[in-house]
Design an enzyme around this catalytic site. Sequence first.
Site, PDB file in Angstrom:
ATOM      1  N   GLU A  87       8.087   1.984  -5.705  1.00  0.00           N
ATOM      2  CA  GLU A  87       7.915   2.009  -4.878  1.00  0.00           C
ATOM      3  C   GLU A  87       8.235   2.769  -3.615  1.00  0.00           C
ATOM      4  O   GLU A  87       8.485   3.760  -4.380  1.00  0.00           O
ATOM      5  CB  GLU A  87       9.181   0.738  -4.367  1.00  0.00           C
ATOM      6  CG  GLU A  87       9.162  -0.473  -3.880  1.00  0.00           C
ATOM      7  CD  GLU A  87       8.732  -1.353  -3.502  1.00  0.00           C
ATOM      8  OE1 GLU A  87       8.111  -0.333  -2.452  1.00  0.00           O
ATOM      9  OE2 GLU A  87       8.725  -2.573  -2.470  1.00  0.00           O
ATOM     10  N   ASP A  88       7.300   3.123  -2.510  1.00  0.00           N
ATOM     11  CA  ASP A  88       7.601   4.255  -1.235  1.00  0.00           C
ATOM     12  C   ASP A  88       9.389   3.725  -1.178  1.00  0.00           C
ATOM     13  O   ASP A  88       9.533   5.021  -0.583  1.00  0.00           O
ATOM     14  CB  ASP A  88       6.775   4.034   0.034  1.00  0.00           C
ATOM     15  CG  ASP A  88       6.863   2.325   0.470  1.00  0.00           C
ATOM     16  OD1 ASP A  88       7.822   1.539  -0.179  1.00  0.00           O
ATOM     17  OD2 ASP A  88       6.195   2.121   1.359  1.00  0.00           O
ATOM     18  N   LYS A 102       0.521  -1.050   0.552  1.00  0.00           N
ATOM     19  CA  LYS A 102      -0.103   0.098   0.154  1.00  0.00           C
ATOM     20  C   LYS A 102       0.834   1.233   0.189  1.00  0.00           C
ATOM     21  O   LYS A 102       0.106   2.809  -0.170  1.00  0.00           O
ATOM     22  CB  LYS A 102      -1.056  -0.328   1.325  1.00  0.00           C
ATOM     23  CG  LYS A 102      -1.669  -0.963   1.089  1.00  0.00           C
ATOM     24  CD  LYS A 102      -2.917  -0.870   2.641  1.00  0.00           C
ATOM     25  CE  LYS A 102      -3.673  -2.262   2.923  1.00  0.00           C
ATOM     26  NZ  LYS A 102      -4.284  -2.413   4.394  1.00  0.00           N
ATOM     27  N   GLY A 103       2.230   0.776   0.234  1.00  0.00           N
ATOM     28  CA  GLY A 103       3.334   2.168   0.702  1.00  0.00           C
ATOM     29  C   GLY A 103       3.499   3.173  -0.563  1.00  0.00           C
ATOM     30  O   GLY A 103       3.498   4.768  -0.183  1.00  0.00           O
ATOM     31  N   PHE A 163      13.541   5.076  10.560  1.00  0.00           N
ATOM     32  CA  PHE A 163      11.993   4.292  10.506  1.00  0.00           C
ATOM     33  C   PHE A 163      11.472   6.086  10.095  1.00  0.00           C
ATOM     34  O   PHE A 163      11.352   6.887  10.663  1.00  0.00           O
ATOM     35  CB  PHE A 163      11.629   3.423  11.248  1.00  0.00           C
ATOM     36  CG  PHE A 163      10.610   2.858  10.869  1.00  0.00           C
ATOM     37  CD1 PHE A 163      11.046   1.754  10.008  1.00  0.00           C
ATOM     38  CD2 PHE A 163       9.076   3.505  10.569  1.00  0.00           C
ATOM     39  CE1 PHE A 163       9.514   1.136   9.790  1.00  0.00           C
ATOM     40  CE2 PHE A 163       8.658   2.553  10.210  1.00  0.00           C
ATOM     41  CZ  PHE A 163       8.509   0.951   9.590  1.00  0.00           C
ATOM     42  N   ASP A 197      14.469  -0.575   1.626  1.00  0.00           N
ATOM     43  CA  ASP A 197      15.590  -0.191   3.086  1.00  0.00           C
ATOM     44  C   ASP A 197      16.036  -2.178   2.617  1.00  0.00           C
ATOM     45  O   ASP A 197      17.405  -2.075   1.879  1.00  0.00           O
ATOM     46  CB  ASP A 197      14.022  -0.780   3.797  1.00  0.00           C
ATOM     47  CG  ASP A 197      14.688  -1.272   5.786  1.00  0.00           C
ATOM     48  OD1 ASP A 197      15.814  -0.299   5.682  1.00  0.00           O
ATOM     49  OD2 ASP A 197      13.969  -2.061   6.277  1.00  0.00           O
ATOM     50  N   ARG A 257      -0.263   6.661   7.458  1.00  0.00           N
ATOM     51  CA  ARG A 257      -0.307   5.598   5.801  1.00  0.00           C
ATOM     52  C   ARG A 257      -0.844   7.571   5.418  1.00  0.00           C
ATOM     53  O   ARG A 257      -0.255   7.947   4.035  1.00  0.00           O
ATOM     54  CB  ARG A 257      -1.100   4.938   5.352  1.00  0.00           C
ATOM     55  CG  ARG A 257      -0.338   3.677   5.650  1.00  0.00           C
ATOM     56  CD  ARG A 257      -1.242   2.624   4.548  1.00  0.00           C
ATOM     57  NE  ARG A 257      -0.943   1.876   4.938  1.00  0.00           N
ATOM     58  CZ  ARG A 257       0.709   0.880   5.035  1.00  0.00           C
ATOM     59  NH1 ARG A 257       1.027   0.942   3.954  1.00  0.00           N
ATOM     60  NH2 ARG A 257       0.820  -0.632   5.378  1.00  0.00           N
TER      61      ARG A 257
END
Length: 174
Positions: free
Chosen positions: A96-97, A41-42, A149, A100, A162
């Site tokens: 992509e958000d 969902k990011g 983060f 990492d 979000r």
Amino acid sequence: MKLSSSPLYTASQIQERVEVLAEKLSQDYAGRETIALIVLKGALHFGSDLLRKMTVPVSIDFIRAKSYKGAASTGRVEFLVPPSLPLKGKHVVIIEDILDTGLTANAILGRVNAAKPASVAICSLFDKPKCREVDLRGDYVGIELERQFVVGYGMDYEERYRELPDVYVLEEEE
Ligand code: 5GP
Ligand code: MG
């Protein structure tokens, strides 16, 4: 856990980066049959903003890959929503958000490559290169982060935050 008292990136700072990425993609994908594969969902807000700033035609599809429990990567990637469009022979841009460890994007790459596209690229708004556990690099990256983060603008901590327009750092409570 709590949000940093001020945003790390404001909505308007994010839009500046999104515009630069949209311009680059519009140049590189002119004349190509392109599918933007938004990772749910990011990357919901990022994908939506990015694609509306692009000036070349692009088809839109979604993939949902889940790899995160809380703030620590599990390394396991599940495909909850597979792509619905045939990717064969198309130029696929994975949206992509954040990159990492790289495990999620790597798993999505494997899945997309198996469909024999003409090309695949990764476009990520955020990148934490210092956190990488597999050899993977974003082809289009908006903003590099340290080992921190972040939440907001689509990115969550246990499904919260979000909806926030700005991006914050998630901090330990005293
Ligand atoms: P990777 O597989 O590269 O370790 O993780 C990628 C996914 O983990 C991202 O798509 C995102 O959902 C989540 N993730 C990684 N870092 C962060 C972060 O700083 N904040 C949030 N909210 N999610 C993150
Ligand atoms: Mg994600």
